[in-house]
Design a protein around this motif. Structure first.
Motif, PDB file in Angstrom:
ATOM      1  N   ALA A 187     -16.409  52.327 -52.640  1.00  0.00           N
ATOM      2  CA  ALA A 187     -16.860  50.523 -52.808  1.00  0.00           C
ATOM      3  C   ALA A 187     -17.556  50.599 -51.970  1.00  0.00           C
ATOM      4  CB  ALA A 187     -15.802  49.554 -52.659  1.00  0.00           C
ATOM      5  N   VAL A 188     -18.615  50.116 -51.823  1.00  0.00           N
ATOM      6  CA  VAL A 188     -19.856  49.209 -50.657  1.00  0.00           C
ATOM      7  C   VAL A 188     -19.574  47.629 -50.180  1.00  0.00           C
ATOM      8  CG1 VAL A 188     -21.885  48.852 -50.518  1.00  0.00           C
ATOM      9  CG2 VAL A 188     -22.145  49.947 -52.165  1.00  0.00           C
ATOM     10  N   THR A 189     -18.691  48.366 -48.654  1.00  0.00           N
ATOM     11  CA  THR A 189     -18.895  46.917 -48.577  1.00  0.00           C
ATOM     12  C   THR A 189     -20.124  45.925 -47.463  1.00  0.00           C
ATOM     13  OG1 THR A 189     -19.263  47.929 -45.596  1.00  0.00           O
ATOM     14  CG2 THR A 189     -17.421  48.479 -46.507  1.00  0.00           C
ATOM     15  N   ARG A 190     -19.682  44.480 -47.418  1.00  0.00           N
ATOM     16  CA  ARG A 190     -20.796  43.740 -47.418  1.00  0.00           C
ATOM     17  C   ARG A 190     -21.560  44.315 -46.200  1.00  0.00           C
ATOM     18  NH1 ARG A 190     -17.628  37.939 -47.936  1.00  0.00           N
ATOM     19  NH2 ARG A 190     -17.424  37.888 -50.027  1.00  0.00           N
ATOM     20  N   MET A 196     -28.286  48.154 -46.649  1.00  0.00           N
ATOM     21  CA  MET A 196     -29.211  47.999 -48.057  1.00  0.00           C
ATOM     22  C   MET A 196     -30.412  47.344 -48.411  1.00  0.00           C
ATOM     23  SD  MET A 196     -26.397  51.006 -49.826  1.00  0.00           S
ATOM     24  CE  MET A 196     -25.842  49.677 -50.801  1.00  0.00           C
ATOM     25  N   ILE A 197     -30.297  46.256 -48.357  1.00  0.00           N
ATOM     26  CA  ILE A 197     -31.366  45.073 -48.759  1.00  0.00           C
ATOM     27  C   ILE A 197     -31.868  44.882 -47.787  1.00  0.00           C
ATOM     28  CG2 ILE A 197     -31.151  42.893 -49.678  1.00  0.00           C
ATOM     29  CD1 ILE A 197     -30.239  44.587 -51.862  1.00  0.00           C
ATOM     30  N   PHE A 198     -31.490  44.785 -46.406  1.00  0.00           N
ATOM     31  CA  PHE A 198     -32.775  44.789 -45.906  1.00  0.00           C
ATOM     32  C   PHE A 198     -34.057  45.896 -45.557  1.00  0.00           C
ATOM     33  CE2 PHE A 198     -33.445  45.285 -40.873  1.00  0.00           C
ATOM     34  CZ  PHE A 198     -34.480  44.138 -40.412  1.00  0.00           C
ATOM     35  N   ARG A 199     -33.001  47.394 -45.612  1.00  0.00           N
ATOM     36  CA  ARG A 199     -34.159  48.329 -45.310  1.00  0.00           C
ATOM     37  C   ARG A 199     -35.142  48.283 -46.527  1.00  0.00           C
ATOM     38  NH1 ARG A 199     -29.708  53.313 -44.999  1.00  0.00           N
ATOM     39  NH2 ARG A 199     -29.752  53.190 -42.543  1.00  0.00           N
ATOM     40  N   TYR A 200     -34.706  47.974 -47.656  1.00  0.00           N
ATOM     41  CA  TYR A 200     -35.334  48.102 -49.137  1.00  0.00           C
ATOM     42  C   TYR A 200     -36.781  46.894 -48.765  1.00  0.00           C
ATOM     43  CZ  TYR A 200     -37.358  46.944 -53.880  1.00  0.00           C
ATOM     44  OH  TYR A 200     -37.706  46.712 -55.096  1.00  0.00           O
ATOM     45  N   HIS A 201     -35.707  45.750 -48.456  1.00  0.00           N
ATOM     46  CA  HIS A 201     -36.995  43.859 -47.891  1.00  0.00           C
ATOM     47  C   HIS A 201     -37.824  44.635 -47.175  1.00  0.00           C
ATOM     48  CE1 HIS A 201     -38.440  40.450 -46.887  1.00  0.00           C
ATOM     49  NE2 HIS A 201     -37.353  40.666 -45.533  1.00  0.00           N
ATOM     50  N   ASN A 202     -38.135  45.445 -45.818  1.00  0.00           N
ATOM     51  CA  ASN A 202     -38.517  45.751 -44.796  1.00  0.00           C
ATOM     52  C   ASN A 202     -40.025  46.550 -46.041  1.00  0.00           C
ATOM     53  OD1 ASN A 202     -37.827  43.973 -43.005  1.00  0.00           O
ATOM     54  ND2 ASN A 202     -36.031  45.950 -41.687  1.00  0.00           N
ATOM     55  N   ARG A 203     -39.201  47.517 -46.351  1.00  0.00           N
ATOM     56  CA  ARG A 203     -39.958  48.214 -46.733  1.00  0.00           C
ATOM     57  C   ARG A 203     -41.143  47.820 -48.118  1.00  0.00           C
ATOM     58  NH1 ARG A 203     -40.719  53.208 -46.775  1.00  0.00           N
ATOM     59  NH2 ARG A 203     -38.822  54.917 -45.642  1.00  0.00           N
ATOM     60  N   GLU A 204     -40.914  47.021 -48.983  1.00  0.00           N
ATOM     61  CA  GLU A 204     -41.248  45.989 -49.640  1.00  0.00           C
ATOM     62  C   GLU A 204     -42.126  44.675 -49.117  1.00  0.00           C
ATOM     63  OE1 GLU A 204     -41.553  45.865 -53.259  1.00  0.00           O
ATOM     64  OE2 GLU A 204     -40.689  47.458 -52.789  1.00  0.00           O
ATOM     65  N   ARG A 205     -42.017  44.005 -47.879  1.00  0.00           N
ATOM     66  CA  ARG A 205     -43.088  43.797 -46.955  1.00  0.00           C
ATOM     67  C   ARG A 205     -43.831  44.740 -46.322  1.00  0.00           C
ATOM     68  NH1 ARG A 205     -39.677  39.978 -42.072  1.00  0.00           N
ATOM     69  NH2 ARG A 205     -39.434  42.574 -41.266  1.00  0.00           N
ATOM     70  N   SER A 206     -43.516  45.488 -45.521  1.00  0.00           N
ATOM     71  CA  SER A 206     -44.450  46.787 -44.846  1.00  0.00           C
ATOM     72  C   SER A 206     -45.615  46.852 -45.559  1.00  0.00           C
ATOM     73  CB  SER A 206     -44.114  47.960 -44.229  1.00  0.00           C
ATOM     74  OG  SER A 206     -43.489  48.895 -45.731  1.00  0.00           O
ATOM     75  N   ASN A 207     -45.204  46.861 -46.972  1.00  0.00           N
ATOM     76  CA  ASN A 207     -46.737  47.471 -48.235  1.00  0.00           C
ATOM     77  C   ASN A 207     -46.957  46.251 -49.229  1.00  0.00           C
ATOM     78  OD1 ASN A 207     -45.364  50.293 -47.984  1.00  0.00           O
ATOM     79  ND2 ASN A 207     -44.087  49.363 -49.279  1.00  0.00           N
ATOM     80  N   GLY A 208     -46.804  45.409 -48.102  1.00  0.00           N
ATOM     81  CA  GLY A 208     -46.992  43.774 -49.287  1.00  0.00           C
ATOM     82  C   GLY A 208     -49.157  43.764 -48.969  1.00  0.00           C
TER      83      GLY A 208
END
Length: 208
Positions: A187-190, A196-208
């Motif tokens: 199970a994934v902890t909060r 994981m969501i933060f890493r994904y957000h940063n990658r999307e923002r850097s490609n924005g």
């Protein structure tokens, strides 16, 4: 991978075999994107970007032509090869550390999909300096070796037993740096979810 995708209305021919994974540089003065290369190749009269993947300065992998399609990147070898292009011009500067790491991860991912394919450079097939005089062939294999070693270690771990239906998603999460791929059945902890969501957000923002 980034949000830009090959336009579905553009029909491509499929390869019947894959024997080569060929590395290029864009010979660009900027951190050019797959979408920008797509527009350039359209202006040449092509159906679109000739490469299957583009590696940005920060190591992000952007999709190009569909992975199973015949590309347009090395005359005489397009029928049976995958083309990877790195943003930048390596006649004037070397790839960044993150870019080389991203290339190694993506190349390893492709060799897992196409185990009979060998990794080569554009200049191995044509009279060209591509991917540039400052691209280190030895440096690539060093980075690739580290990726392969880590993957083999993970495969030997008892907790790396990934269900077949989750393998593609696991590989994507590892490739993008969202997850290290371990503990697939736990199970994934909060806290882990937030990261994981933060890493994904940063990658999307850097490609924005």
């Amino acid at each position: 991978m980034t949000a830009w995708q090959w336009p579905p209305e553009i029909v491509t021919r499929k390869r019947t075999k894959t024997t080569q994974i060929i590395i290029h540089h864009a010979a660009s003065s900027t951190d050019i994107s797959a979408e920008e290369i797509h527009r350039q190749h359209l202006r040449r009269g092509w159906i679109g970007i000739g490469y299957h993947g583009v590696i940005r300065f920060n190591g992000t992998v952007e999709t190009g032509r569909p992975l199973d399609a015949i590309g347009a990147h090395v005359s005489g070898f397009n029928q049976e090869s995958i083309g990877i292009c790195l943003s930048g011009n390596f006649d004037y500067h070397p790839p960044s550390h993150l870019q080389m790491e991203g290339l190694a991860k993506y190349a390893f991912y492709l060799t897992e999909l196409y185990p009979d394919a060998v990794i080569t450079l554009h200049k191995h097939h044509s009279a060209t300096a591509c991917p540039g005089r400052l691209f280190s062939w030895a440096g690539f294999w060093k980075a690739y070796g580290k990726v392969k070693e880590k993957a083999e270690e993970l495969k030997n771990m008892e907790n790396f037993d990934v269900s077949p239906w989750a393998r593609e998603a696991r590989n994507w999460a590892m490739q993008t740096g969202i997850s290290d791929g371990t503990r697939p059945k736990e199970a994934v902890t909060r806290e882990e979810f937030w990261v994981m969501i933060f890493r994904y957000h940063n990658r999307e923002r850097s490609n924005g």
